[in-house]
Design a protein around this motif. Structure first.
Motif, PDB file in Angstrom:
ATOM      1  N   ALA A  17      48.976  11.758  41.929  1.00  0.00           N
ATOM      2  CA  ALA A  17      49.200  10.742  40.876  1.00  0.00           C
ATOM      3  C   ALA A  17      48.873   9.325  41.334  1.00  0.00           C
ATOM      4  N   GLY A  18      48.044   9.215  42.402  1.00  0.00           N
ATOM      5  CA  GLY A  18      47.689   7.888  42.916  1.00  0.00           C
ATOM      6  C   GLY A  18      46.459   7.309  42.231  1.00  0.00           C
ATOM      7  N   CYS A  19      45.913   6.257  42.874  1.00  0.00           N
ATOM      8  CA  CYS A  19      44.758   5.555  42.279  1.00  0.00           C
ATOM      9  C   CYS A  19      43.469   6.353  42.471  1.00  0.00           C
ATOM     10  N   THR A  20      43.285   6.919  43.680  1.00  0.00           N
ATOM     11  CA  THR A  20      41.990   7.523  44.021  1.00  0.00           C
ATOM     12  C   THR A  20      41.644   8.675  43.099  1.00  0.00           C
ATOM     13  N   VAL A  21      42.647   9.494  42.802  1.00  0.00           N
ATOM     14  CA  VAL A  21      42.358  10.669  41.978  1.00  0.00           C
ATOM     15  C   VAL A  21      41.880  10.245  40.578  1.00  0.00           C
ATOM     16  N   ASP A  22      42.420   9.142  40.091  1.00  0.00           N
ATOM     17  CA  ASP A  22      41.939   8.626  38.792  1.00  0.00           C
ATOM     18  C   ASP A  22      40.470   8.233  38.889  1.00  0.00           C
ATOM     19  N   GLY A  23      40.138   7.580  40.016  1.00  0.00           N
ATOM     20  CA  GLY A  23      38.738   7.189  40.231  1.00  0.00           C
ATOM     21  C   GLY A  23      37.832   8.402  40.345  1.00  0.00           C
ATOM     22  N   ILE A  24      38.312   9.418  41.061  1.00  0.00           N
ATOM     23  CA  ILE A  24      37.504  10.637  41.246  1.00  0.00           C
ATOM     24  C   ILE A  24      37.222  11.304  39.895  1.00  0.00           C
ATOM     25  N   LEU A  25      38.223  11.313  39.039  1.00  0.00           N
ATOM     26  CA  LEU A  25      38.018  11.904  37.700  1.00  0.00           C
ATOM     27  C   LEU A  25      36.879  11.198  36.965  1.00  0.00           C
ATOM     28  N   GLU A  26      36.826   9.867  37.104  1.00  0.00           N
ATOM     29  CA  GLU A  26      35.738   9.097  36.472  1.00  0.00           C
ATOM     30  C   GLU A  26      34.384   9.498  37.067  1.00  0.00           C
ATOM     31  N   LEU A  27      34.366   9.640  38.415  1.00  0.00           N
ATOM     32  CA  LEU A  27      33.111  10.019  39.079  1.00  0.00           C
ATOM     33  C   LEU A  27      32.622  11.371  38.590  1.00  0.00           C
ATOM     34  N   GLU A  28      33.547  12.316  38.491  1.00  0.00           N
ATOM     35  CA  GLU A  28      33.160  13.670  38.057  1.00  0.00           C
ATOM     36  C   GLU A  28      32.684  13.638  36.609  1.00  0.00           C
ATOM     37  N   GLU A  29      33.391  12.868  35.777  1.00  0.00           N
ATOM     38  CA  GLU A  29      32.984  12.777  34.374  1.00  0.00           C
ATOM     39  C   GLU A  29      31.601  12.135  34.246  1.00  0.00           C
ATOM     40  N   THR A  32      24.257  14.408  39.766  1.00  0.00           N
ATOM     41  CA  THR A  32      23.110  13.481  39.769  1.00  0.00           C
ATOM     42  C   THR A  32      22.509  13.372  41.171  1.00  0.00           C
ATOM     43  N   LEU A  33      23.371  13.295  42.199  1.00  0.00           N
ATOM     44  CA  LEU A  33      22.859  13.207  43.572  1.00  0.00           C
ATOM     45  C   LEU A  33      22.134  14.495  43.959  1.00  0.00           C
TER      46      LEU A  33
END
Ligand SMILES: NC(=O)c1ccc[n+]([C@@H]2O[C@H](COP(=O)([O-])OP(=O)(O)OC[C@H]3O[C@@H](n4cnc5c(N)ncnc54)[C@H](OP(=O)(O)O)[C@@H]3O)[C@@H](O)[C@H]2O)c1
Length: 287
Positions: free
Chosen positions: A251-263, A269-270
């Motif tokens: 429930a931290g910050c990074t996992v929220d960011g990772i969800l955006e990356l995956e979406e 793409t890489l």
């Protein structure tokens, strides 16, 4: 194993120590110049051991002044006195240059090409029977000694000659040995990779600016974070996914960011970018 093969292993062909070798760099442009500088900086070869060539007399003069080595436009003369010949001309010039130096080649000499997309078989065909050819694919961080070079061997290369090629490219970073069939993939991953990573660093810095950081600070944070993460992968030997998990608290910050990356499809793409660059390298190698 035959008796002859066993005898070969017991008495491998003698290789001149690096300190006594003569080296020619044919085509000393951007990458050839990076290598030449690294040889001198690392002490692997000294100025008196090296001859470099270029196409233009004026450039030969300025390069000779810059590095204190003999620089000429005469490939045949440079190759004639060399034990190791590095080939750094453009891919489309390679066959012509190798055909011209062919009279000076012997089975004791080692040719190392670092031209993209030129196969060892094409160089062997131009060089003549029995000539040892190693193919190398360095990348641009070689400039700072942080490159990675993939090497593959041609048909007539001894283990000692391959080890020598590895020592030569160790002066500009790390080296890996691959089968030649993987060289296009290497081009797509580590050859083109710096460009992909610069875009990622640029995007991270842009993001930093977007959330209020000064641009210089954002760029430093993005670049050093990329560098540090790569160092963690290389030096801990841990799988990148495990290292990622260490940064990701529930429930931290990074996992929220990772969800955006995956979406956003960064991962796919890489993968597609490397596949496409590999495909293009294959097209250029087989026109
Ligand atoms: N740059 C990279 O990041 C990189 C990475 C991996 C592989 N490579 C490979 O490295 C090779 C060179 O690329 P580069 O970027 O270094 O190109 P570059 O800077 O244009 O260098 C080419 C050099 O070849 C010289 N030259 C041209 N014709 C010659 C001839 N007949 N005899 C002797 N020298 C000759 C040129 O001389 P002048 O200076 O007098 O014109 C120039 O110094 C290419 O095959 C490329 O695929 C490059």
């Amino acid at each position: 194993m035959s008796a002859a093969a066993v005898a070969d292993l017991e008495h491998p062909p003698a290789i001149t120590p690096a300190s006594e070798m003569r080296v020619a760099v044919l085509g000393t442009g951007k990458m050839g110049g990076i290598l030449l500088q690294a040889f001198l900086r690392s002490g692997l070869f000294t100025q008196s051991q090296i001859t470099a060539t270029v196409a233009h007399e004026a450039r030969a003069e300025s390069l000779s002044h810059q590095f204190g080595v003999t620089v000429t436009t005469d490939n045949l003369a440079a190759a004639a006195t060399a034990d190791v010949i590095l080939l750094g001309v453009k891919p489309q010039q390679m066959t012509d240059v190798v055909q011209k130096i062919a009279p000076s080649l012997t089975s004791k000499k080692l040719l190392i090409s670092f031209a993209a997309s030129v196969k060892t078989s094409a160089i062997e065909a131009a060089a003549g029977p029995g000539i040892a050819v190693v193919r190398a694919m360095p990348n641009t961080p070689a400039k700072l000694g942080a490159g990675v070079t993939a090497l593959c061997r041609g048909a007539h290369v001894s283990d000692g000659q391959l080890a020598l090629a590895q020592r030569i490219f160790d002066t500009v970073g790390r080296t890996v040995i691959v089968d030649e069939k993987h060289m296009d993939a290497v081009t797509g991953l580590s050859g083109s990779g710096p460009a992909f990573l610069y875009i990622i660093i640029e995007a991270l810095a842009e993001a930093g600016v977007n959330v209020g950081l000064p641009r210089d600070t954002a760029t430093l944070l993005a670049a050093q974070t990329t560098f540090g993460s790569a160092k963690m992968v290389l030096e801990t030997g841990s799988h990148p996914a495990l290292l990622k998990d260490e940064v990701t608290t529930p429930a931290g910050c990074t996992v929220d960011g990772i969800l955006e990356l995956e979406e956003g499809g960064l991962r796919v793409t890489l993968i597609k970018a490397v596949k496409r660059a590999t495909q293009r390298a294959r097209e250029l190698a087989n026109p």
